[in-house]
Design a protein around this motif. Structure first.
Motif, PDB file in Angstrom:
ATOM      1  N   ARG A  55       0.834  -1.201   0.000  1.00 35.66           N
ATOM      2  CA  ARG A  55       0.000   0.000   0.000  1.00 35.66           C
ATOM      3  C   ARG A  55       0.873   1.257   0.000  1.00 35.66           C
ATOM      4  N   SER A  72      -7.429   7.699   1.904  1.00 35.63           N
ATOM      5  CA  SER A  72      -7.677   6.916   3.123  1.00 35.63           C
ATOM      6  C   SER A  72      -7.837   7.813   4.329  1.00 35.63           C
ATOM      7  N   SER A 128      -6.970   4.245  -3.162  1.00 35.95           N
ATOM      8  CA  SER A 128      -7.757   5.422  -2.790  1.00 35.95           C
ATOM      9  C   SER A 128      -9.072   5.456  -3.553  1.00 35.95           C
ATOM     10  N   LYS A 174     -11.560   3.067  -2.169  1.00 31.31           N
ATOM     11  CA  LYS A 174     -12.170   3.593  -0.954  1.00 31.31           C
ATOM     12  C   LYS A 174     -13.309   4.557  -1.312  1.00 31.31           C
ATOM     13  N   ALA A 211      -7.418   0.048   6.293  1.00 31.02           N
ATOM     14  CA  ALA A 211      -6.803   1.190   5.609  1.00 31.02           C
ATOM     15  C   ALA A 211      -6.210   2.173   6.608  1.00 31.02           C
ATOM     16  N   TYR A 242      -7.709   3.689   8.884  1.00 33.35           N
ATOM     17  CA  TYR A 242      -8.625   4.809   9.132  1.00 33.35           C
ATOM     18  C   TYR A 242      -9.392   4.484  10.405  1.00 33.35           C
TER      19      TYR A 242
END
Length: 555
Positions: free
Chosen positions: A13, A35, A102, A105, A347, A349
């Motif tokens: 990533r 993210s 990205s 997402k 991710a 997050y």
């Protein structure tokens, strides 16, 4: 130590993001990592999902006529075409280069949009007339059982069983659908007004096995995996309204257990006055919601209505002049005009990272789904001290218990008082069925006890409104399924964090001292609020005691 595959995924990533940065520099545009950024579903809808994925682009934010347009490679023809379409609409795109991760997402937020066509998985549209006819037919749990028992699954699509289960759930105001496999059959149960009710104790394993595969397919879960837990989501399109099913599947001794949370948008359409707040509490809340900064905390166990309350607050304060962003786990309902983001540990997050990202987006109002750790609490408190209005939840039994809970998380006592505006504790209790409830006259001794109880309630309550005792008992009828109750109403206690409460905190006073002071200042407890709702004819003493414990003054 993290697993080798997790470490490898993280390295891949990071490499992907570095590649996106190089491409951005080469193409002459700025780079973004999505993210750590919220995605506006309204902006996302500017480009249809299929075209966005073909062109490897997305629109993630729109302010007035300015649009943030992100692309894997803005020089590709399909990307240029979509960019031209945006410009042709009279909008001004700002182009950024992003990684495919990205974009994935961003594309994930399409599931919160109403689609005109149903894809193979993730969404199913049901004919409005059929579901309405089923709902009228399945207003009793026995009717749901009989409909499923009579279903010929060998000659009819499996999806029709799910329609029956869902229609029965909607007709009976169900919050959760439970499938529980046993040795020889499967039990189907509905959670209604907080209680689990048996619908069908002997659902056949053949029907259930078909249902499991169907539900997994619709929820984007792995059909061939049955030995570990999986979570997913299904959108059910009913004419002009979408019902979301949050699906949790877990292995058990005799098969896979399924619980589906029914997320009906009508459940969050309540205004502040419809939530069940008394007039004096509602006045306090309306004043606090007008403040430009500070924190409002909501406490209570899972299923106590905290999300519904906070969403009602958001809708009350929402305006074109304010920017509202949320960090939730998960997003249960989509709110128009509000930027909602969902925690995604894969991710990186988290609540902490999400909150840090949000602070860079210049919000006016922030909703944090839950304060679980010191870092989240400290950032939330700092946000409330620097000009933001913050809503959040924390696990505590009473309003006064929220403060020591934050201290347990490691937050400095000196920071809590200045940051906090209001703490609300709440529970849900069953509401009497208006069709069958019967008025009862308390005996003279009980009447005297109730009147004495009301006199001791803080003076901020308009006691004139409670002089007439409208006490009812539960009876039971067809409209409430024989229980005597239909729906639920909130009971609340509000703790205003004043300068005096701050002083108690700084001097080392704990939960009991805060509680005692708040009572002297007029705080009404949840149990007292419950008793007032009994006197108003909304519920019963039994229900209040079930949720708050014995009412000792009336025993």
């Amino acid at each position: 130590m993290p697993k080798a595959e997790d470490t490898l995924a993280k390295l891949n990533r990071e490499a992907e993001e570095r590649d996106a940065q190089r491409r951005a520099e080469k193409l002459g545009f700025q780079y973004l990592n999505l993210s750590l950024l919220p995605v506006e579903t309204e902006a996302l809808s500017l480009i249809p999902e299929n075209l966005a994925k073909e062109a490897r682009v997305a629109t993630i934010e729109m302010k007035s006529k300015d649009v943030v347009f992100v692309a894997f490679d803005s020089s590709e023809e399909k990307a240029k075409t979509e960019l031209e379409k945006i410009t042709a609409k009279g909008l001004t795109p700002r182009v950024f280069i992003v990684s495919l991760a990205s974009l994935a997402k961003a594309w994930d937020f399409y599931k919160y949009l109403t689609k005109s066509t149903a894809p193979l998985t993730g969404r199913v549209d049901i004919d409005q007339e059929r579901i309405s006819a089923l709902k009228e037919k399945l207003v009793k749990l026995d009717a749901v059982k009989n409909e499923i028992a009579a279903f010929d699954y060998r000659n009819n699509p499996t999806g029709q069983i799910l329609e029956i289960v869902l229609a029965g759930a909607l007709a009976n105001r169900v919050s959760d659908i439970h499938f529980e496999p046993e040795e020889k059959n499967v039990k189907l149960r509905y959670r209604i007004d907080g209680d689990l009710r048996d619908v069908m104790p002997d659902l056949s394993l053949d029907i259930y096995n078909h249902l499991v595969s169907r539900i997994k397919l619709l929820a984007n879960l792995k059909i061939n995996v049955g030995d570990r837990a999986q979570d997913g989501r299904i959108t059910i399109g009913l004419g002009g309204k979408d019902i979301e099913l949050r699906v949790a599947i877990a292995p058990s001794e005799f098969g896979e257990v399924i619980v589906m949370r029914v997320l009906d948008p009508d459940a969050i359409s309540l205004s502040l006055s419809q939530l069940g707040f008394r007039a004096d509490d509602l006045k306090i809340i309306e004043i606090e919601l007008k403040r430009p900064n500070g924190m409002i905390l909501n406490t209570g166990p899972t299923g106590s209505g905290k999300t519904t309350t906070l969403y009602a607050f958001l809708k009350h304060v929402a305006s074109p002049e304010s920017k509202i962003i949320t960090v939730e786990d998960p997003i249960e309902y989509h709110l128009e005009g509000i930027e909602q983001t969902q925690v995604d540990p894969s991710a990186d997050y988290t609540f902490v990272n999400g909150l840090r990202s949000i602070m860079r987006q210049d919000p006016d109002i922030i909703l944090i789904g839950e304060i679980r750790d010191k870092e989240t609490a400290e950032i939330a408190i700092q946000a409330s001290l620097t000009g933001h209005l913050v809503f959040s939840t924390v696990h505590a039994n009473r309003a006064s218990g929220a403060i020591p809970r934050l201290e347990d998380l490691g937050v400095k006592t000196t920071s809590i008082g200045p940051a906090m505006n209001l703490i609300i504790a709440q529970r849900l209790i069953k509401r009497l069925c208006t069709a069958c409830k019967q008025k009862v006259e308390p005996d003279p001794e009980m009447k005297k006890k109730i009147e004495g109880y009301i006199e001791k309630i803080p003076s901020r309550v308009d006691k004139v409104a409670f002089r007439e005792l409208n006490i009812y008992k539960a009876v039971g009828c067809d409209k409430c399924g024989g229980t005597g109750y239909k729906g639920r109403v909130g009971i609340y206690e509000l703790l205003k964090v004043s300068k005096e409460v701050e002083s108690i905190l700084i001097s080392g006073g704990g939960e009991l001292k805060i509680e005692d002071f708040a009572r002297k200042e007029g705080m009404v407890t949840m149990q007292e609020d419950g008793v007032l709702k009994v006197i108003s004819g909304l519920t019963t003493f039994d229900e209040v005691e079930k949720i708050t414990g014995p009412i000792e003054e009336l025993m």
